[in-house]
Scaffold this active site. Structure first.
Site, PDB file in Angstrom:
ATOM      1  N   GLU A  40      13.614 -53.163  18.425  1.00 50.18           N
ATOM      2  CA  GLU A  40      13.506 -53.708  17.118  1.00 50.18           C
ATOM      3  C   GLU A  40      14.653 -53.447  16.123  1.00 50.18           C
ATOM      4  OE1 GLU A  40       9.618 -53.191  15.456  1.00 50.18           O
ATOM      5  OE2 GLU A  40      10.442 -54.125  13.564  1.00 50.18           O
ATOM      6  N   GLU A  50       9.131 -50.065  23.812  1.00 50.27           N
ATOM      7  CA  GLU A  50       9.688 -50.430  22.515  1.00 50.27           C
ATOM      8  C   GLU A  50      10.016 -49.632  21.711  1.00 50.27           C
ATOM      9  OE1 GLU A  50       8.685 -51.786  18.419  1.00 50.27           O
ATOM     10  OE2 GLU A  50       8.094 -50.101  19.365  1.00 50.27           O
ATOM     11  N   HIS A  62      11.029 -45.223  13.026  1.00 55.64           N
ATOM     12  CA  HIS A  62      10.233 -46.410  12.821  1.00 55.64           C
ATOM     13  C   HIS A  62      10.625 -46.884  10.994  1.00 55.64           C
ATOM     14  CE1 HIS A  62       6.775 -48.720  10.929  1.00 55.64           C
ATOM     15  NE2 HIS A  62       7.041 -49.338  12.213  1.00 55.64           N
ATOM     16  N   HIS A  85       4.834 -48.401  23.108  1.00 57.25           N
ATOM     17  CA  HIS A  85       5.230 -48.655  21.811  1.00 57.25           C
ATOM     18  C   HIS A  85       5.850 -47.652  21.228  1.00 57.25           C
ATOM     19  CE1 HIS A  85       3.933 -49.468  17.532  1.00 57.25           C
ATOM     20  NE2 HIS A  85       4.628 -50.353  17.899  1.00 57.25           N
ATOM     21  N   ARG A  86       6.987 -47.458  20.872  1.00 58.84           N
ATOM     22  CA  ARG A  86       7.627 -46.158  20.229  1.00 58.84           C
ATOM     23  C   ARG A  86       8.005 -45.259  21.106  1.00 58.84           C
ATOM     24  NH1 ARG A  86       4.707 -46.018  14.137  1.00 58.84           N
ATOM     25  NH2 ARG A  86       4.726 -48.232  13.998  1.00 58.84           N
ATOM     26  N   LYS A 106      15.396 -52.821  12.582  1.00 60.75           N
ATOM     27  CA  LYS A 106      14.364 -52.527  11.578  1.00 60.75           C
ATOM     28  C   LYS A 106      15.466 -52.875  10.103  1.00 60.75           C
ATOM     29  CE  LYS A 106      10.318 -50.977  12.652  1.00 60.75           C
ATOM     30  NZ  LYS A 106       9.199 -51.931  11.974  1.00 60.75           N
ATOM     31  N   ASP A 133       0.406 -47.766  22.302  1.00 60.19           N
ATOM     32  CA  ASP A 133       0.753 -46.328  22.049  1.00 60.19           C
ATOM     33  C   ASP A 133       0.324 -45.298  23.058  1.00 60.19           C
ATOM     34  OD1 ASP A 133       1.757 -47.111  19.264  1.00 60.19           O
ATOM     35  OD2 ASP A 133       0.092 -46.385  18.453  1.00 60.19           O
ATOM     36  N   ASP A 140      12.368 -48.514  17.490  1.00 60.51           N
ATOM     37  CA  ASP A 140      12.846 -49.233  16.102  1.00 60.51           C
ATOM     38  C   ASP A 140      14.385 -48.535  15.853  1.00 60.51           C
ATOM     39  OD1 ASP A 140       9.998 -50.425  15.408  1.00 60.51           O
ATOM     40  OD2 ASP A 140       9.645 -48.054  15.976  1.00 60.51           O
TER      41      ASP A 140
HETATM   42  O1  G3P Z   1       7.416 -54.435  17.846  1.00 53.36           O
HETATM   43  C1  G3P Z   1       6.036 -54.610  17.708  1.00 53.36           C
HETATM   44  C2  G3P Z   1       5.850 -53.526  16.647  1.00 53.36           C
HETATM   45  O2  G3P Z   1       6.515 -52.629  16.903  1.00 53.36           O
HETATM   46  C3  G3P Z   1       6.183 -54.149  15.208  1.00 53.36           C
HETATM   47  O3  G3P Z   1       5.398 -53.312  14.406  1.00 53.36           O
HETATM   48  O4  G3P Z   1       5.681 -51.689  12.337  1.00 53.36           O
HETATM   49  O5  G3P Z   1       4.920 -50.874  14.701  1.00 53.36           O
HETATM   50  O6  G3P Z   1       7.332 -51.798  14.201  1.00 53.36           O
HETATM   51  P1  G3P Z   1       5.972 -52.012  13.964  1.00 53.36           P
HETATM   52 CA    CA Z   2       8.444 -51.594  16.306  1.00 54.94          CA
END
Ligand code: G3P
Ligand code: CA
Length: 240
Positions: A108, A33, A48, A6-7, A110, A228, A35
């Site tokens: 993602e 993943e 993000h 994640h990120r 945004k 994470d 953003d």
């Molecule tokens: O894509 C899953 C998650 O990343 C969505 O929330 O705020 O971490 O971008 P956020």
């Molecule tokens: Ca995200």
């Protein structure tokens, strides 16, 4: 159950930076993943928040700055002095890291606060350029954008993002043109979670950083977790 970094590997590196992505790319996890926002001069950048305040030594909105302005700030030192000098990456630079790896890539968009004009077209062109259309899932909390993305590029997998418990989200996803559901993990412990999994659509959940939730999530039958700490979660899954 699959793991997405994640990120990038954001628990161990500054989120959404090339070092976080290189750390993720070196792991045998299923995916990554990140953003995407758009700059004043129309560049897609990986970050993000709408503002750069939390993750850099600068201040202000991404949409009000050119790429050159954004590149003058440090996006690593806030996390640790070890990462001083990290720049904000462009979408192109991040895709380049994963160009020849096995990883599935969750982008993602945004666009839930600011409607970034032309964002979908730019992303689609880049994915076609890099021949990555089959290795990507596009997600967004802005479901109108997901609908419009699917109309423009039906060959690309799409997902709706949502936080709350809903009734029959798989039917809603179908109406929007989304192939998968990405949701805040506790929602799948409700009836809707079982219904969504039974519908055959992939259900992926965020953000799971505690091993304690993993077994419960596996019993629901979800496709993947976003974490994470991809290395920690991988070790847990391999040794359970
Ligand atoms: O894509 C899953 C998650 O990343 C969505 O929330 O705020 O971490 O971008 P956020
Ligand atoms: Ca995200």
């Amino acid at each position: 159950m699959k793991i997405y970094a994640h990120r990038g590997s954001s628990g161990t590196h500054p989120e959404n930076t090339i070092s976080a992505f290189k750390a993720a790319a070196a792991l045998p996890v299923h995916g990554v993943e990140f953003d995407v926002h758009m700059t004043k001069d129309g560049e897609l950048v990986v970050i993000h928040d709408e503002k750069i305040n939390r993750t850099s030594n600068g201040q202000g909105y991404v949409k009000d700055m050119t790429l050159a302005q954004l590149e003058s700030y440090d996006f690593g030192a806030w996390f640790s002095s070890k990462f001083k000098g990290e720049k904000i990456p462009t979408l192109r630079e991040v895709l380049y890291v994963f160009k020849d790896t096995h990883h599935h890539i969750n982008i993602e968009l945004k666009s839930d606060v600011f409607p970034y004009e032309g964002m979908e077209e730019k992303a689609i062109n880049m994915l076609r350029d890099y021949r990555l259309v089959n290795r990507v899932v596009i997600s967004s909390f802005n479901h109108e954008m997901i609908q419009s993305f699917k109309e423009k590029a039906p060959e690309v997998e799409t997902a709706i993002l949502f936080m709350e418990v809903m009734v029959a989200p798989h039917l809603y996803a179908e109406a929007v043109g989304a192939d998968a559901l990405h949701t805040f993990f506790p929602t799948v412990f409700r009836r809707m979670g079982q219904e969504a999994v039974a519908s055959g659509k992939k259900v992926r959940v965020f953000t799971v950083n505690e091993e304690a939730y993993v077994d419960m999530l596996m019993s629901v039958g979800i496709d993947a977790i976003f974490t994470d700490y991809p290395k920690k979660m991988l070790d847990y899954l391999n040794n359970r």
